[in-house]
Design an enzyme around this catalytic site. Sequence first.
Site, short mmCIF file in Angstrom:
data_model
loop_
_atom_site.label_atom_id
_atom_site.label_comp_id
_atom_site.label_asym_id
_atom_site.label_seq_id
_atom_site.Cartn_x
_atom_site.Cartn_y
_atom_site.Cartn_z
CG HIS A 65 -0.09 -2.83 -2.58
ND1 HIS A 65 1.05 -2.24 -3.07
CD2 HIS A 65 -0.45 -3.75 -3.50
CE1 HIS A 65 1.37 -2.81 -4.22
NE2 HIS A 65 0.47 -3.73 -4.50
CG ASP A 67 1.45 -0.66 2.16
OD1 ASP A 67 0.92 -1.41 1.33
OD2 ASP A 67 2.40 0.10 1.88
CG HIS A 68 -1.22 2.28 -0.04
ND1 HIS A 68 -0.83 3.55 -0.39
CD2 HIS A 68 -0.10 1.52 -0.09
CE1 HIS A 68 0.46 3.56 -0.64
NE2 HIS A 68 0.93 2.33 -0.46
#
Length: 104
Positions: A65, A67-68
Amino acid sequence: MADASLTILGSASGMPNRFRACSGYLIEYESRTTLFDCGSGVVRSFLNLGYDLLALDRIVISHTHPDHVCDLPLLIQYLHLARRTSPVDIFLPEEFAGVFGQII
């Protein structure tokens, strides 16, 4: 027992936040430094807290994802521009390894 520490570089959710970086955790254990996830803002947090990015031994990405993983290309660029000569182990989910190789 060996010395160990965990520093939270970012813990914001998938929704960007102006006060917090996305997912990123610095684990120091037995003289090794591991970055677990590298979401948006993690590189800045790393530097703001006074850590040396050149001291990283390995990077682990839990899943793909944004956000990672958003700051991962930026981190690799930083290491290159800073003329790091020793390799950094990067552990990626299998489905991301080929795609990431094309990005970098």
